[in-house]
Design a protein around this motif. Sequence first.
Motif, mmCIF file in Angstrom:
data_model
loop_
_atom_site.group_PDB
_atom_site.id
_atom_site.type_symbol
_atom_site.label_atom_id
_atom_site.label_comp_id
_atom_site.label_asym_id
_atom_site.label_seq_id
_atom_site.Cartn_x
_atom_site.Cartn_y
_atom_site.Cartn_z
ATOM 1 N N SER A 4 0.831 -1.214 0.000
ATOM 2 C CA SER A 4 0.000 0.000 0.000
ATOM 3 C C SER A 4 0.864 1.261 0.000
ATOM 4 O O SER A 4 0.551 2.235 -0.690
ATOM 5 C CB SER A 4 -0.944 0.001 1.197
ATOM 6 N N ALA A 5 1.966 1.240 0.745
ATOM 7 C CA ALA A 5 2.873 2.400 0.772
ATOM 8 C C ALA A 5 3.575 2.552 -0.577
ATOM 9 O O ALA A 5 3.740 3.663 -1.086
ATOM 10 C CB ALA A 5 3.887 2.253 1.895
ATOM 11 N N ARG A 8 1.309 4.166 -3.072
ATOM 12 C CA ARG A 8 1.181 5.624 -2.851
ATOM 13 C C ARG A 8 2.395 6.354 -3.409
ATOM 14 O O ARG A 8 2.258 7.383 -4.062
ATOM 15 C CB ARG A 8 1.020 5.927 -1.366
ATOM 16 N N HIS A 9 3.589 5.843 -3.157
ATOM 17 C CA HIS A 9 4.815 6.508 -3.615
ATOM 18 C C HIS A 9 4.972 6.433 -5.131
ATOM 19 O O HIS A 9 5.566 7.317 -5.738
ATOM 20 C CB HIS A 9 6.041 5.918 -2.930
ATOM 21 N N LYS A 11 2.825 6.949 -7.266
ATOM 22 C CA LYS A 11 2.077 8.036 -7.901
ATOM 23 C C LYS A 11 2.941 9.286 -8.087
ATOM 24 O O LYS A 11 2.710 10.068 -8.995
ATOM 25 C CB LYS A 11 0.838 8.379 -7.078
ATOM 26 N N THR A 12 3.926 9.495 -7.206
ATOM 27 C CA THR A 12 4.714 10.733 -7.252
ATOM 28 C C THR A 12 6.190 10.506 -7.545
ATOM 29 O O THR A 12 6.928 11.477 -7.700
ATOM 30 C CB THR A 12 4.589 11.489 -5.917
#
Length: 54
Positions: A4-5, A8-9, A11-12
């Motif tokens: 999950s982390a 998220r990372h 994406k950027t």
Amino acid sequence: MPESAALRHRKTTQIAIVGLNDPWAERKLKICVRSLKDLPPFARELVDRLMAGV
């Protein structure tokens, strides 16, 4: 890193996510409570369901 982390990372940042299937990469998770009998019913049901998968 938890998936999950990583998601998220991703994406950027420009990272690749590679799953680990080796035995050394397996996590042992624990459920910790002060008292099972004192948990509210919904929490006890959650613990029961999680432990049923063991």
